[in-house]
Design an enzyme around this catalytic site. Sequence first.
Site, short mmCIF file in Angstrom:
data_model
loop_
_atom_site.label_atom_id
_atom_site.label_comp_id
_atom_site.label_asym_id
_atom_site.label_seq_id
_atom_site.Cartn_x
_atom_site.Cartn_y
_atom_site.Cartn_z
N ASP A 103 10.06 4.12 12.77
CA ASP A 103 10.78 2.99 13.39
C ASP A 103 12.17 2.77 12.81
O ASP A 103 13.18 2.90 13.50
CB ASP A 103 9.92 1.71 13.36
CG ASP A 103 9.28 1.42 12.01
OD1 ASP A 103 9.56 2.13 11.03
OD2 ASP A 103 8.50 0.45 11.92
N ASP A 136 0.85 -1.19 0.00
CA ASP A 136 0.00 0.00 0.00
C ASP A 136 0.89 1.24 0.00
O ASP A 136 2.10 1.14 0.16
CB ASP A 136 -0.93 0.01 1.23
CG ASP A 136 -0.17 -0.28 2.52
OD1 ASP A 136 1.00 0.13 2.63
OD2 ASP A 136 -0.76 -0.91 3.42
N ASP A 163 1.32 4.91 1.86
CA ASP A 163 0.88 5.76 2.96
C ASP A 163 1.35 7.18 2.69
O ASP A 163 2.42 7.39 2.11
CB ASP A 163 1.50 5.27 4.28
CG ASP A 163 1.19 3.81 4.53
OD1 ASP A 163 0.00 3.46 4.61
OD2 ASP A 163 2.14 3.00 4.64
P1 ATP Z 1 4.13 -2.58 4.78
O1 ATP Z 1 2.95 -1.69 4.50
O2 ATP Z 1 4.81 -3.10 3.59
O3 ATP Z 1 3.84 -3.61 5.78
P2 ATP Z 1 5.20 -0.18 5.92
O4 ATP Z 1 6.63 0.23 6.20
O5 ATP Z 1 4.45 0.67 4.97
O6 ATP Z 1 5.26 -1.67 5.47
P3 ATP Z 1 3.07 0.33 7.78
O7 ATP Z 1 2.66 -0.50 8.93
O8 ATP Z 1 2.16 0.49 6.63
O9 ATP Z 1 4.47 -0.25 7.31
O10 ATP Z 1 3.45 1.76 8.36
C1 ATP Z 1 3.75 2.86 7.53
C2 ATP Z 1 4.93 3.62 8.10
O11 ATP Z 1 4.58 4.14 9.39
C3 ATP Z 1 6.18 2.80 8.35
O12 ATP Z 1 6.97 2.68 7.19
C4 ATP Z 1 6.86 3.58 9.41
O13 ATP Z 1 7.54 4.69 8.90
C5 ATP Z 1 5.71 4.10 10.26
N1 ATP Z 1 5.40 3.18 11.36
C6 ATP Z 1 4.48 2.19 11.38
N2 ATP Z 1 4.45 1.57 12.56
C7 ATP Z 1 5.36 2.17 13.33
C8 ATP Z 1 5.80 1.99 14.67
N3 ATP Z 1 5.27 1.05 15.44
N4 ATP Z 1 6.76 2.83 15.14
C9 ATP Z 1 7.27 3.80 14.36
N5 ATP Z 1 6.92 4.00 13.11
C10 ATP Z 1 5.97 3.21 12.57
MG MG Z 2 2.36 0.48 4.46
#
Ligand code: ATP
Ligand code: MG
Length: 522
Positions: free
Chosen positions: A129, A52, A54
């Site tokens: 993170d 996705d 964001d």
């Molecule tokens: P994917 O969607 O492929 O699982 P993602 O990196 O996009 O990976 P998401 O859970 O969609 O992960 O979160 C979007 C973004 O928000 C992350 O890339 C990160 O920058 C931030 N994020 C999400 N969860 C946390 C957390 N627990 N602590 C700090 N930052 C976070």
């Molecule tokens: Mg994501």
Amino acid sequence: MAERAAKQLELNKSELPNSITEVIATLTRAGFDAYIVGGGVRDTLLGLRPKDFDAVTDAKPHEIKDVFGKRCRIIGRRFQLAHVYSGRELIEVATFRGPPTNDANTNQDGMILRDNVWGDIQQDFSRRDFSINALYYQPLKGIVHDFCGALDDIDNRIIRLLGNAPVRIEEDPVRLLRALRFKAKLGFEFDEALSAQFNDGNWALLEQISPHRLYDETQKMFTGGYLVPLLPLLFESGAIDSLIIYPPSEPSALVNQVAINTDKRIAAGKSINPAFFYAALLWENYLHQLAKAKKRNMPFAEAQMHAAGKVIDRQRIKTAIPKFAEQFIRDIWILQPKLAAPRSKQIVQLSEHPRFRAGFDFLLLREQCGDAEHPLSESTNDMGDWWQTYQTLSEQEQQQAIDEFDENIRRGAYKKGQRGRGRNRQESKTQTTDNATPNQNSTKQNKADDRAEKGRNDQTMVNDSSNIPARRRRAASQSKAGRTDGGRHNVQQVEQDNNELAQLQQLSLANKKTIGKPASKA
Ligand code: ATP
Ligand code: MG
């Protein structure tokens, strides 16, 4: 801070989905800063298809709502953000975060309880993170902000927590699970500081995380398409103890098989239900509870409900399995003996059961990994093959298959005791001689039934010690009795014989698989 031209990084606006470009453009037009952040940038740079996209902006949630009106919904308490619909797609739009300002936002362990303090882009990046998740891409301006050497970490395939590693885990221990997930997904390595965070003390912090959030996290883990590399990480790191009740020391054959199947389905664009993986993870627990209930002489159907309820209730303390998922898991388990030994009158009803497909898939996977060999498990009677064929038949042919199923039972092809629900391996062993007579009167039409029957006989042959040369059989029974044969068989010899016995049994199992090809249409 480094600002890079998107073009240099081979990021091209035209390759983005319209939905995310539209959301960024609308916010920009309204006078706000807006970027793509997180997995959308990271995965695109790596040539992967992001799950996705964001977005992040300096607009506050109520301002985002003003811009998008009805297509925006503000969600979340711990971490407030906006859900914006663009066409059919849903985009998560977060507001730049700043550092927590007072004690009300954290608990005494430093865990962040609420993360709703607004900030600027610089503050926002340091709240993320991992460095690889902290790149900001403005597709309309064609620029990427890298505040922390994230591009280098992507090049070097390193996962690095931003800031002070122990503090960042104390703030939010779920980051440990996220780290494992990204390691499995990307094949990256942890840097030293992050590696050092995988210790018992930090796993204990996860107990303070709500079971709802942990369930969400497991959903992301089980549906990402990388369960096969993730499973060993969950077990080796000890994460599994925080997620599952009474986990074994390593994944069972069934769990491995379901992981392979889940990843394959996702790669093929097929739908999956994350609860299916829970059904596999908790299967042994369920069998254990079922055996206990049966010992107490509970009627079988009641024992099944009791065992399923007990396992799921206990699991809920770890991860809050929602009601619909609970029903799904329970149905899969309860369907197993019904599918393995159906009464002919139930066949149509079973095939129309809303969870038939899931139960059938589970049965097949159990067959593929030899789950029936598990001491607590029950024989599948090789019925996966029968059901597979049944589903390919026309309505008329299905009726014929059912009649023949009845006919076979009447002729005694399926011995009475063999069809009893809840029959376990022990029982099937004792019935070996009864079942050893193949169905000699079989005609072309009852091919599917014959196959199931042949499978049953093959199955029993695996357990049937009469297939094993006498010397080995003796050694096996002696080793079970825990003695050696007056010097003729020393311990080593018995061990060797046992190994051979195990290999023999495996061979019979391997042969069994070739029998399980679906029959052609009658
Ligand atoms: P994917 O969607 O492929 O699982 P993602 O990196 O996009 O990976 P998401 O859970 O969609 O992960 O979160 C979007 C973004 O928000 C992350 O890339 C990160 O920058 C931030 N994020 C999400 N969860 C946390 C957390 N627990 N602590 C700090 N930052 C976070
Ligand atoms: Mg994501």
